[in-house]
Scaffold this motif. Structure first.
Motif, PDB file in Angstrom:
ATOM      1  N   THR A  33       1.063  -1.090  -0.116  1.00  0.00           N
ATOM      2  CA  THR A  33       0.391   0.357  -0.578  1.00  0.00           C
ATOM      3  C   THR A  33       1.031   1.322  -0.226  1.00  0.00           C
ATOM      4  O   THR A  33       1.707   1.457   0.777  1.00  0.00           O
ATOM      5  CB  THR A  33      -0.581   0.023   1.469  1.00  0.00           C
ATOM      6  OG1 THR A  33      -2.171  -1.440   1.334  1.00  0.00           O
ATOM      7  CG2 THR A  33      -1.871   1.075   1.080  1.00  0.00           C
TER       8      THR A  33
ATOM      9  N   GLN B 240       0.858   5.288   0.251  1.00  0.00           N
ATOM     10  CA  GLN B 240       0.365   5.621   1.184  1.00  0.00           C
ATOM     11  C   GLN B 240       0.471   7.407   1.630  1.00  0.00           C
ATOM     12  O   GLN B 240       1.531   7.580   0.323  1.00  0.00           O
ATOM     13  CB  GLN B 240       1.163   6.203   2.670  1.00  0.00           C
ATOM     14  CG  GLN B 240       0.834   4.750   3.452  1.00  0.00           C
ATOM     15  CD  GLN B 240      -0.626   4.513   4.320  1.00  0.00           C
ATOM     16  OE1 GLN B 240      -1.860   4.930   3.894  1.00  0.00           O
ATOM     17  NE2 GLN B 240      -0.946   3.005   4.193  1.00  0.00           N
TER      18      GLN B 240
ATOM     19  N   SER C 264     -10.227  10.621  -6.569  1.00  0.00           N
ATOM     20  CA  SER C 264     -10.696  10.578  -5.130  1.00  0.00           C
ATOM     21  C   SER C 264     -12.019  12.598  -5.127  1.00  0.00           C
ATOM     22  O   SER C 264     -10.962  13.169  -4.946  1.00  0.00           O
ATOM     23  CB  SER C 264     -10.976  10.555  -4.011  1.00  0.00           C
ATOM     24  OG  SER C 264     -11.949  10.630  -2.465  1.00  0.00           O
TER      25      SER C 264
ATOM     26  N   GLU D 116     -13.920  13.383  -0.359  1.00  0.00           N
ATOM     27  CA  GLU D 116     -14.238  12.437   0.941  1.00  0.00           C
ATOM     28  C   GLU D 116     -15.775  11.215   0.737  1.00  0.00           C
ATOM     29  O   GLU D 116     -16.497  11.836   0.768  1.00  0.00           O
ATOM     30  CB  GLU D 116     -14.202  12.567   2.568  1.00  0.00           C
ATOM     31  CG  GLU D 116     -13.886  12.131   3.919  1.00  0.00           C
ATOM     32  CD  GLU D 116     -13.997  12.395   4.832  1.00  0.00           C
ATOM     33  OE1 GLU D 116     -14.017  13.627   4.799  1.00  0.00           O
ATOM     34  OE2 GLU D 116     -14.075  11.878   5.677  1.00  0.00           O
TER      35      GLU D 116
ATOM     36  N   THR E  58     -15.042   7.626  -4.815  1.00  0.00           N
ATOM     37  CA  THR E  58     -13.469   7.220  -5.541  1.00  0.00           C
ATOM     38  C   THR E  58     -13.740   7.435  -6.925  1.00  0.00           C
ATOM     39  O   THR E  58     -15.009   6.233  -7.017  1.00  0.00           O
ATOM     40  CB  THR E  58     -12.300   6.413  -4.723  1.00  0.00           C
ATOM     41  OG1 THR E  58     -13.535   4.743  -4.903  1.00  0.00           O
ATOM     42  CG2 THR E  58     -12.187   6.103  -3.119  1.00  0.00           C
TER      43      THR E  58
ATOM     44  N   ASN F 142      -6.082  -0.546  -6.511  1.00  0.00           N
ATOM     45  CA  ASN F 142      -7.802  -0.469  -5.487  1.00  0.00           C
ATOM     46  C   ASN F 142      -7.113   0.858  -4.486  1.00  0.00           C
ATOM     47  O   ASN F 142      -6.360   1.176  -4.236  1.00  0.00           O
ATOM     48  CB  ASN F 142      -7.872  -1.134  -4.528  1.00  0.00           C
ATOM     49  CG  ASN F 142      -8.295  -2.816  -5.323  1.00  0.00           C
ATOM     50  OD1 ASN F 142      -9.739  -2.360  -6.138  1.00  0.00           O
ATOM     51  ND2 ASN F 142      -7.758  -3.505  -5.244  1.00  0.00           N
TER      52      ASN F 142
ATOM     53  N   SER G 207      -8.793   3.289  -1.592  1.00  0.00           N
ATOM     54  CA  SER G 207      -9.454   3.922  -0.130  1.00  0.00           C
ATOM     55  C   SER G 207      -9.133   5.608   0.395  1.00  0.00           C
ATOM     56  O   SER G 207      -7.925   6.093   0.328  1.00  0.00           O
ATOM     57  CB  SER G 207      -8.797   2.740   1.277  1.00  0.00           C
ATOM     58  OG  SER G 207      -9.262   1.545   0.903  1.00  0.00           O
ATOM     59  N   ARG G 208     -10.412   6.216   0.598  1.00  0.00           N
ATOM     60  CA  ARG G 208      -9.873   7.388   0.853  1.00  0.00           C
ATOM     61  C   ARG G 208     -10.431   7.453   2.176  1.00  0.00           C
ATOM     62  O   ARG G 208     -11.617   7.313   2.595  1.00  0.00           O
ATOM     63  CB  ARG G 208     -11.336   8.564  -0.052  1.00  0.00           C
ATOM     64  CG  ARG G 208     -10.838   9.924   0.581  1.00  0.00           C
ATOM     65  CD  ARG G 208      -9.786  10.858  -0.048  1.00  0.00           C
ATOM     66  NE  ARG G 208      -9.684  12.073   0.136  1.00  0.00           N
ATOM     67  CZ  ARG G 208     -10.328  13.073  -0.297  1.00  0.00           C
ATOM     68  NH1 ARG G 208     -10.730  12.697  -1.506  1.00  0.00           N
ATOM     69  NH2 ARG G 208     -10.148  14.224   0.088  1.00  0.00           N
ATOM     70  N   LEU G 209      -9.449   7.268   3.078  1.00  0.00           N
ATOM     71  CA  LEU G 209      -9.459   6.675   4.340  1.00  0.00           C
ATOM     72  C   LEU G 209     -10.038   8.207   5.289  1.00  0.00           C
ATOM     73  O   LEU G 209     -11.307   7.908   6.282  1.00  0.00           O
ATOM     74  CB  LEU G 209      -8.235   6.524   5.305  1.00  0.00           C
ATOM     75  CG  LEU G 209      -7.596   5.942   4.315  1.00  0.00           C
ATOM     76  CD1 LEU G 209      -5.912   5.798   5.062  1.00  0.00           C
ATOM     77  CD2 LEU G 209      -7.718   4.213   4.209  1.00  0.00           C
TER      78      LEU G 209
ATOM     79  N   PHE H  57      -4.953   9.186   0.979  1.00  0.00           N
ATOM     80  CA  PHE H  57      -5.759   8.345  -0.185  1.00  0.00           C
ATOM     81  C   PHE H  57      -4.355   7.629  -0.315  1.00  0.00           C
ATOM     82  O   PHE H  57      -3.553   8.255  -0.570  1.00  0.00           O
ATOM     83  CB  PHE H  57      -5.861   9.413  -1.150  1.00  0.00           C
ATOM     84  CG  PHE H  57      -7.063   9.065  -2.556  1.00  0.00           C
ATOM     85  CD1 PHE H  57      -5.814   9.692  -3.119  1.00  0.00           C
ATOM     86  CD2 PHE H  57      -7.174   8.244  -2.116  1.00  0.00           C
ATOM     87  CE1 PHE H  57      -7.049   8.965  -4.582  1.00  0.00           C
ATOM     88  CE2 PHE H  57      -8.126   7.708  -3.560  1.00  0.00           C
ATOM     89  CZ  PHE H  57      -7.985   8.146  -4.950  1.00  0.00           C
ATOM     90  N   SER H  58      -5.088   6.299   0.179  1.00  0.00           N
ATOM     91  CA  SER H  58      -4.232   5.166   0.009  1.00  0.00           C
ATOM     92  C   SER H  58      -4.099   4.651  -1.691  1.00  0.00           C
ATOM     93  O   SER H  58      -5.046   4.400  -1.540  1.00  0.00           O
ATOM     94  CB  SER H  58      -3.587   4.335   0.824  1.00  0.00           C
ATOM     95  OG  SER H  58      -5.287   3.771   0.799  1.00  0.00           O
TER      96      SER H  58
ATOM     97  N   ARG I  73      -3.393   0.661  -3.547  1.00  0.00           N
ATOM     98  CA  ARG I  73      -3.503  -0.689  -2.802  1.00  0.00           C
ATOM     99  C   ARG I  73      -3.252  -2.052  -4.725  1.00  0.00           C
ATOM    100  O   ARG I  73      -3.379  -1.470  -5.071  1.00  0.00           O
ATOM    101  CB  ARG I  73      -4.065  -1.175  -1.809  1.00  0.00           C
ATOM    102  CG  ARG I  73      -3.449  -3.053  -1.736  1.00  0.00           C
ATOM    103  CD  ARG I  73      -3.979  -3.255  -0.264  1.00  0.00           C
ATOM    104  NE  ARG I  73      -3.525  -4.860   0.242  1.00  0.00           N
ATOM    105  CZ  ARG I  73      -2.957  -4.741   0.864  1.00  0.00           C
ATOM    106  NH1 ARG I  73      -2.103  -3.744   1.471  1.00  0.00           N
ATOM    107  NH2 ARG I  73      -3.281  -6.329   0.627  1.00  0.00           N
TER     108      ARG I  73
END
Lengths: 117, 115
Positions: B20, B22, B49, B52, B55, B65, B67-69, B74-75, B77
């Motif tokens: 991942t 970061q 994204s 918030e 995506t 893939n 992820s907007r945490l 925004f990570s 993977r």
């Protein structure tokens, strides 16, 4: 399809001279923005200058200016009085979905500028 | 300094491994983006994204893939890395809706090699 074309893979310029980096774009959207970024050998992306499709005058930022010819769909970057520190990769980019939330930039393939002492 | 921070700066993976990337921004911007840069190809959008909680795929999303945490993070993977994913990865942020003339602000990049 929206596209940015930079036809000069590499350019050389003598220190203190001016140089023009070419950029043509393709879009059917009447509202768009054009950006130039500099990427030195250290790798970071540095924003240089912006031109909007409705701007009446060519954009200028210090030694950088944009030769914007809307009918020709070109937005060439002019660097005056080149310096050794100008040696870098230069990218032209266009914003898509100008007024919307997407807002990403599509990039050309870049031009590598080398300034000779 | 305010801006976009990416970790790690360098990574070597073997084919099939996962990792991942970061990205965090402290510019209070709504939109975040992942690009990859390959020689002679410019920068190509992988995912973005717009705000918030949302995506969307970009030009080259296969094999990734995101992820907007939260608003800041925004990570990206890679579930099963492939040599074709050897690249320099940039995270960027922008103001979001109607950002028009505002540039994207980029992190310093992650250089990934998959052997």
């Amino acid at each position: 399809a929206q596209k940015i074309t930079q036809t000069q893979p590499g350019m050389f310029v003598q220190e203190k001279e001016a140089v023009t980096l070419d950029c043509t774009y393709d879009t059917s959207d009447p509202s768009y923005g054009l950006f130039w970024y500099k990427q030195p050998s250290s790798g970071e992306m540095i924003f240089l200058i912006y031109q909007g499709s409705y701007d009446q005058q060519n954009a200028t930022e210090g030694r950088y200016s944009l030769n914007f010819q809307k009918a020709r769909k070109s937005a060439n970057l002019v660097i005056s009085a080149s310096q050794l520190g100008d040696s870098a990769m230069y990218f032209c980019a266009m914003r898509v979905n100008y007024g919307g939330s997407q807002g990403n930039l599509i990039f050309g393939k870049g031009t590598k500028l080398s300034v000779k002492p | 300094n305010a801006g976009v921070t990416q970790t790690p700066k360098f990574q070597v993976l073997k084919t099939g491994q996962s990792m991942t990337l970061q990205c965090a921004q402290d510019m209070n911007h709504n939109s975040m983006y992942w690009y990859r840069q390959d020689p002679g190809m410019g920068l190509r959008l992988i995912y973005y994204s717009a705000s918030e909680g949302t995506t969307d795929k970009g030009e080259v999303p296969n094999g990734y893939n995101v992820s907007r945490l939260n608003k800041r993070e925004f990570s990206l993977r890679l579930e099963s890395a492939a040599p074709s994913q050897t690249s320099v990865y940039f995270c960027a942020c922008g103001k979001g809706q109607g950002q028009g003339s505002s540039p994207l602000h980029f992190g310093n990049g992650t250089r990934l090699t998959v052997t």
